[in-house]
Design a protein around this motif. Structure first.
Motif, mmCIF file in Angstrom:
data_model
loop_
_atom_site.group_PDB
_atom_site.id
_atom_site.type_symbol
_atom_site.label_atom_id
_atom_site.label_comp_id
_atom_site.label_asym_id
_atom_site.label_seq_id
_atom_site.Cartn_x
_atom_site.Cartn_y
_atom_site.Cartn_z
ATOM 1 N N GLN A 1 -1.904 -26.640 -27.290
ATOM 2 C CA GLN A 1 -2.581 -27.284 -28.415
ATOM 3 C C GLN A 1 -2.449 -26.457 -29.693
ATOM 4 O OE1 GLN A 1 -6.331 -27.518 -26.276
ATOM 5 N NE2 GLN A 1 -6.193 -29.743 -26.376
ATOM 6 N N ASN A 2 -1.682 -25.362 -29.653
ATOM 7 C CA ASN A 2 -1.536 -24.480 -30.812
ATOM 8 C C ASN A 2 -2.898 -24.110 -31.380
ATOM 9 O OD1 ASN A 2 -0.191 -22.926 -32.688
ATOM 10 N ND2 ASN A 2 0.051 -24.605 -34.132
ATOM 11 N N ALA A 3 -3.791 -23.701 -30.493
ATOM 12 C CA ALA A 3 -5.161 -23.382 -30.874
ATOM 13 C C ALA A 3 -5.650 -22.231 -30.007
ATOM 14 C CB ALA A 3 -6.051 -24.616 -30.708
ATOM 15 N N LEU B 1 -12.898 -25.134 -29.068
ATOM 16 C CA LEU B 1 -11.490 -25.122 -29.438
ATOM 17 C C LEU B 1 -11.367 -25.007 -30.953
ATOM 18 C CD1 LEU B 1 -8.656 -25.515 -28.128
ATOM 19 C CD2 LEU B 1 -8.883 -27.934 -28.682
ATOM 20 N N PHE B 2 -10.513 -24.078 -31.438
ATOM 21 C CA PHE B 2 -10.358 -23.913 -32.879
ATOM 22 C C PHE B 2 -8.951 -23.459 -33.219
ATOM 23 C CE2 PHE B 2 -11.577 -19.802 -31.255
ATOM 24 C CZ PHE B 2 -10.850 -18.898 -31.994
ATOM 25 N N GLN B 3 -8.555 -23.735 -34.456
ATOM 26 C CA GLN B 3 -7.287 -23.259 -34.997
ATOM 27 C C GLN B 3 -7.507 -22.308 -36.170
ATOM 28 O OE1 GLN B 3 -5.292 -27.016 -35.838
ATOM 29 N NE2 GLN B 3 -3.892 -26.609 -34.147
ATOM 30 N N ARG B 4 -8.696 -22.335 -36.740
ATOM 31 C CA ARG B 4 -9.019 -21.485 -37.883
ATOM 32 C C ARG B 4 -10.362 -20.808 -37.627
ATOM 33 N NH1 ARG B 4 -9.968 -25.648 -41.839
ATOM 34 N NH2 ARG B 4 -10.324 -26.848 -39.975
ATOM 35 N N CYS C 1 -5.828 -18.235 -39.384
ATOM 36 C CA CYS C 1 -5.292 -19.285 -38.517
ATOM 37 C C CYS C 1 -4.704 -18.660 -37.273
ATOM 38 C CB CYS C 1 -4.217 -20.092 -39.237
ATOM 39 S SG CYS C 1 -4.810 -20.890 -40.712
ATOM 40 N N ARG C 2 -4.924 -19.298 -36.157
ATOM 41 C CA ARG C 2 -4.364 -18.803 -34.898
ATOM 42 C C ARG C 2 -2.984 -19.340 -34.711
ATOM 43 N NH1 ARG C 2 -6.551 -14.818 -31.936
ATOM 44 N NH2 ARG C 2 -5.691 -15.716 -30.122
ATOM 45 N N LEU D 1 -10.424 -30.105 -36.043
ATOM 46 C CA LEU D 1 -11.058 -28.958 -35.406
ATOM 47 C C LEU D 1 -11.728 -28.109 -36.484
ATOM 48 C CD1 LEU D 1 -8.221 -27.841 -32.959
ATOM 49 C CD2 LEU D 1 -10.279 -29.154 -32.409
ATOM 50 N N SER E 1 -9.499 -20.844 -27.859
ATOM 51 C CA SER E 1 -10.828 -21.274 -27.440
ATOM 52 C C SER E 1 -11.688 -20.058 -27.154
ATOM 53 C CB SER E 1 -10.758 -22.167 -26.206
ATOM 54 O OG SER E 1 -10.309 -21.429 -25.091
#
Length: 89
Positions: A24-26, A33-36, A88-89, A5, A28
């Protein structure tokens, strides 16, 4: 952390509108979709309610309080510095 991602570049105001996706530990935003998230702006002084000083990033659209690990807290941060920040989320 899913490094497939992308780390999306956003504004503080956009990050506020991102929706968490716990499965998804993310997060949107607009179908992305992102985690960082990558932000950039100027450090501004801020005194928290408990009297503790902290660092706040101002990118012109909003403010983001920065959570620093011990390694980063030891650095010489100064108000007015222009920085890029990856969160980071």
């Amino acid at each position: 952390m899913d490094y497939s991602l992308a780390a999306v570049k956003m504004l503080c105001s956009q990050l506020r509108d991102a929706k968490p996706t716990p499965s998804q530990n993310a997060a949107s935003l607009g179908g992305v979709l992102f985690q960082r998230a990558w932000l950039q702006g100027v450090l501004v002084p801020f005194s928290g309610g408990g009297g503790d000083n902290c660092l706040v990033l101002d990118d012109g659209t909003g403010l983001l309080e920065l959570g620093l690990t011990n390694d980063f807290a030891l650095r010489q941060w100064k108000s007015g510095m222009f920085i890029r920040w990856l969160t980071c989320r």
